[in-house]
Design an enzyme around this catalytic site. Sequence first.
Site, PDB file in Angstrom:
ATOM      1  N   ARG A   1      -7.880  -9.231  -9.766  1.00 32.51           N
ATOM      2  CA  ARG A   1      -7.215  -8.730  -8.535  1.00 32.51           C
ATOM      3  C   ARG A   1      -7.633  -9.578  -7.333  1.00 32.51           C
ATOM      4  NH1 ARG A   1      -5.896  -6.344 -12.189  1.00 32.51           N
ATOM      5  NH2 ARG A   1      -4.132  -7.702 -11.811  1.00 32.51           N
TER       6      ARG A   1
ATOM      7  N   ASP B   1      -6.846  -4.411  -0.643  1.00 33.09           N
ATOM      8  CA  ASP B   1      -6.632  -5.791  -0.195  1.00 33.09           C
ATOM      9  C   ASP B   1      -6.977  -5.913   1.288  1.00 33.09           C
ATOM     10  OD1 ASP B   1      -4.265  -5.385   1.548  1.00 33.09           O
ATOM     11  OD2 ASP B   1      -3.198  -4.893  -0.290  1.00 33.09           O
TER      12      ASP B   1
ATOM     13  N   GLY C   1       4.538   3.343   2.284  1.00 33.07           N
ATOM     14  CA  GLY C   1       4.321   2.862   0.915  1.00 33.07           C
ATOM     15  C   GLY C   1       3.261   3.609   0.132  1.00 33.07           C
TER      16      GLY C   1
ATOM     17  N   SER D   1       2.827   7.002  -2.519  1.00 30.10           N
ATOM     18  CA  SER D   1       3.490   8.080  -3.247  1.00 30.10           C
ATOM     19  C   SER D   1       2.871   9.434  -2.891  1.00 30.10           C
ATOM     20  CB  SER D   1       3.369   7.835  -4.750  1.00 30.10           C
ATOM     21  OG  SER D   1       2.003   7.845  -5.114  1.00 30.10           O
TER      22      SER D   1
ATOM     23  N   GLN E   1      -5.153   2.927   1.959  1.00 24.33           N
ATOM     24  CA  GLN E   1      -5.674   3.208   0.609  1.00 24.33           C
ATOM     25  C   GLN E   1      -5.807   1.904  -0.156  1.00 24.33           C
ATOM     26  OE1 GLN E   1      -3.509   6.853  -1.154  1.00 24.33           O
ATOM     27  NE2 GLN E   1      -2.169   6.169   0.479  1.00 24.33           N
ATOM     28  N   ASN E   2      -5.323   0.822   0.443  1.00 21.74           N
ATOM     29  CA  ASN E   2      -5.326  -0.465  -0.255  1.00 21.74           C
ATOM     30  C   ASN E   2      -6.699  -1.130  -0.192  1.00 21.74           C
ATOM     31  OD1 ASN E   2      -2.686   0.016  -0.758  1.00 21.74           O
ATOM     32  ND2 ASN E   2      -1.906  -1.345   0.835  1.00 21.74           N
TER      33      ASN E   2
ATOM     34  N   TYR F   1     -11.248  -6.473 -11.728  1.00 23.26           N
ATOM     35  CA  TYR F   1     -11.312  -6.670 -10.275  1.00 23.26           C
ATOM     36  C   TYR F   1     -11.402  -8.148  -9.898  1.00 23.26           C
ATOM     37  CZ  TYR F   1     -11.333  -1.698  -9.616  1.00 23.26           C
ATOM     38  OH  TYR F   1     -10.947  -0.381  -9.607  1.00 23.26           O
TER      39      TYR F   1
ATOM     40  N   HIS G   1     -10.463   3.427   0.211  1.00 20.65           N
ATOM     41  CA  HIS G   1     -10.819   3.244  -1.206  1.00 20.65           C
ATOM     42  C   HIS G   1     -11.603   1.962  -1.474  1.00 20.65           C
ATOM     43  CE1 HIS G   1      -7.257   6.121  -2.232  1.00 20.65           C
ATOM     44  NE2 HIS G   1      -8.330   6.755  -1.849  1.00 20.65           N
TER      45      HIS G   1
HETATM   46  P1  NAD Z   1       1.354   4.343  -5.482  1.00 19.36           P
HETATM   47  O1  NAD Z   1       1.482   3.193  -6.420  1.00 19.36           O
HETATM   48  O2  NAD Z   1       1.080   5.685  -6.029  1.00 19.36           O
HETATM   49  O3  NAD Z   1       2.725   4.466  -4.648  1.00 19.36           O
HETATM   50  C1  NAD Z   1       3.338   3.332  -4.092  1.00 19.36           C
HETATM   51  C2  NAD Z   1       4.471   3.779  -3.193  1.00 19.36           C
HETATM   52  O4  NAD Z   1       5.001   2.610  -2.577  1.00 19.36           O
HETATM   53  C3  NAD Z   1       5.621   4.467  -3.920  1.00 19.36           C
HETATM   54  O5  NAD Z   1       5.975   5.654  -3.229  1.00 19.36           O
HETATM   55  C4  NAD Z   1       6.747   3.440  -3.859  1.00 19.36           C
HETATM   56  O6  NAD Z   1       8.031   4.042  -3.762  1.00 19.36           O
HETATM   57  C5  NAD Z   1       6.408   2.690  -2.597  1.00 19.36           C
HETATM   58  N1  NAD Z   1       6.918   1.316  -2.502  1.00 19.36           N
HETATM   59  C6  NAD Z   1       7.204   0.429  -3.489  1.00 19.36           C
HETATM   60  N2  NAD Z   1       7.625  -0.730  -2.982  1.00 19.36           N
HETATM   61  C7  NAD Z   1       7.570  -0.596  -1.632  1.00 19.36           C
HETATM   62  C8  NAD Z   1       7.859  -1.455  -0.531  1.00 19.36           C
HETATM   63  N3  NAD Z   1       8.272  -2.703  -0.726  1.00 19.36           N
HETATM   64  N4  NAD Z   1       7.678  -0.975   0.720  1.00 19.36           N
HETATM   65  C9  NAD Z   1       7.258   0.291   0.938  1.00 19.36           C
HETATM   66  N5  NAD Z   1       6.972   1.148  -0.059  1.00 19.36           N
HETATM   67  C10 NAD Z   1       7.133   0.708  -1.319  1.00 19.36           C
HETATM   68  O7  NAD Z   1       0.324   3.920  -4.372  1.00 19.36           O
HETATM   69  P2  NAD Z   1      -0.673   4.740  -3.441  1.00 19.36           P
HETATM   70  O8  NAD Z   1      -0.006   5.975  -2.932  1.00 19.36           O
HETATM   71  O9  NAD Z   1      -1.230   3.765  -2.492  1.00 19.36           O
HETATM   72  O10 NAD Z   1      -1.838   5.239  -4.407  1.00 19.36           O
HETATM   73  C11 NAD Z   1      -2.348   4.431  -5.430  1.00 19.36           C
HETATM   74  C12 NAD Z   1      -3.779   3.968  -5.324  1.00 19.36           C
HETATM   75  O11 NAD Z   1      -3.738   2.639  -5.810  1.00 19.36           O
HETATM   76  C13 NAD Z   1      -4.351   3.872  -3.961  1.00 19.36           C
HETATM   77  O12 NAD Z   1      -5.523   4.567  -4.013  1.00 19.36           O
HETATM   78  C14 NAD Z   1      -4.682   2.383  -3.718  1.00 19.36           C
HETATM   79  O13 NAD Z   1      -6.057   2.273  -3.425  1.00 19.36           O
HETATM   80  C15 NAD Z   1      -4.509   1.738  -5.041  1.00 19.36           C
HETATM   81  N6  NAD Z   1      -3.784   0.423  -5.020  1.00 19.36           N
HETATM   82  C16 NAD Z   1      -4.051  -0.522  -4.088  1.00 19.36           C
HETATM   83  C17 NAD Z   1      -3.342  -1.712  -4.069  1.00 19.36           C
HETATM   84  C18 NAD Z   1      -3.647  -2.740  -3.011  1.00 19.36           C
HETATM   85  O14 NAD Z   1      -4.781  -2.807  -2.544  1.00 19.36           O
HETATM   86  N7  NAD Z   1      -2.660  -3.518  -2.543  1.00 19.36           N
HETATM   87  C19 NAD Z   1      -2.362  -1.964  -5.041  1.00 19.36           C
HETATM   88  C20 NAD Z   1      -2.130  -0.990  -6.012  1.00 19.36           C
HETATM   89  C21 NAD Z   1      -2.844   0.210  -5.974  1.00 19.36           C
END
Ligand code: NAD
Length: 232
Positions: free
Chosen positions: A56, A89, A170, A172, A86-87, A53, A104
């Site tokens: 990150r 950041d 964005g 899945s 869910q991010n 973390y 999250h």
């Molecule tokens: P995921 O990784 O399961 O899915 C990501 C989705 O984003 C996919 O469907 C993909 O096709 C799509 N994608 C890829 N590039 C894209 C773009 N440029 N624009 C739009 N969509 C795009 O992510 P999730 O569903 O958020 O679940 C994963 C878990 O991971 C979450 O709980 C989240 O907390 C965590 N996470 C957070 C971060 C962050 O804070 N930025 C980064 C990675 C994972």
Amino acid sequence: MKKLVILSGAGMSAESGIRTFREAGGLWEEYDVTEVASPMGWAKDRELVLRFYNERRRQLETCKPNAGHYGVAALEKYFDVHVITQNIDNLHERAGSTRVLHLHGELTKARSVAHPELIYDIGYKDIKIGDTCEKGAQLRPHIVWFGEAVPMMDEAMRISSTADIFVVIGSSLNVYPAAGLIEYAPPGASLWLIDPNEVYVPARLNVEVIREKASAGVEILTKRLLHSEGKC
Ligand code: NAD
């Protein structure tokens, strides 16, 4: 003003240089989720979890919001926008969104392992073994790990259940319970999904799909919403 609820996932921040989790090249290919993002991992190797973390958090400091984040913030001019992300950041906030619920947790906060109500803003600083809350207990990342309860879920369900427009960007839709929030939108709400790749949503929900990255997708969404609301 109509209520517009955005559910954002890792793809929202992909164009800012933050990797998603599940795609090829995603973070989980490099790390074992159970080692770095679970209570079991924390019990086994706290150093490893903190390092994961801390990395990150340092990376986040160098990233900037992308056009998608700015586009979502700009929608506040026309709609009562609520972002459920869910991010972990802070890119929605940095782009100017004023109502952001983090399902999250947040990278820029730490909390006490023994007193979960003690939460601290740490900005982009590392958390180290020996960093403690005011009652002397170790600090951990303020993140909801796999296998932990999602304390903000009730509030997220309440917000979703009053949406006039519900947009997934964005995600899945693999991580529950967040993925189920679209089902809480009222029957009359218009449902949208922005993602460059195929994401499964039940056909009965009648979701309008914009198969684009977040930046281009939010621009298209904005035009279509403003047109259908007679605002342009
Ligand atoms: P995921 O990784 O399961 O899915 C990501 C989705 O984003 C996919 O469907 C993909 O096709 C799509 N994608 C890829 N590039 C894209 C773009 N440029 N624009 C739009 N969509 C795009 O992510 P999730 O569903 O958020 O679940 C994963 C878990 O991971 C979450 O709980 C989240 O907390 C965590 N996470 C957070 C971060 C962050 O804070 N930025 C980064 C990675 C994972």
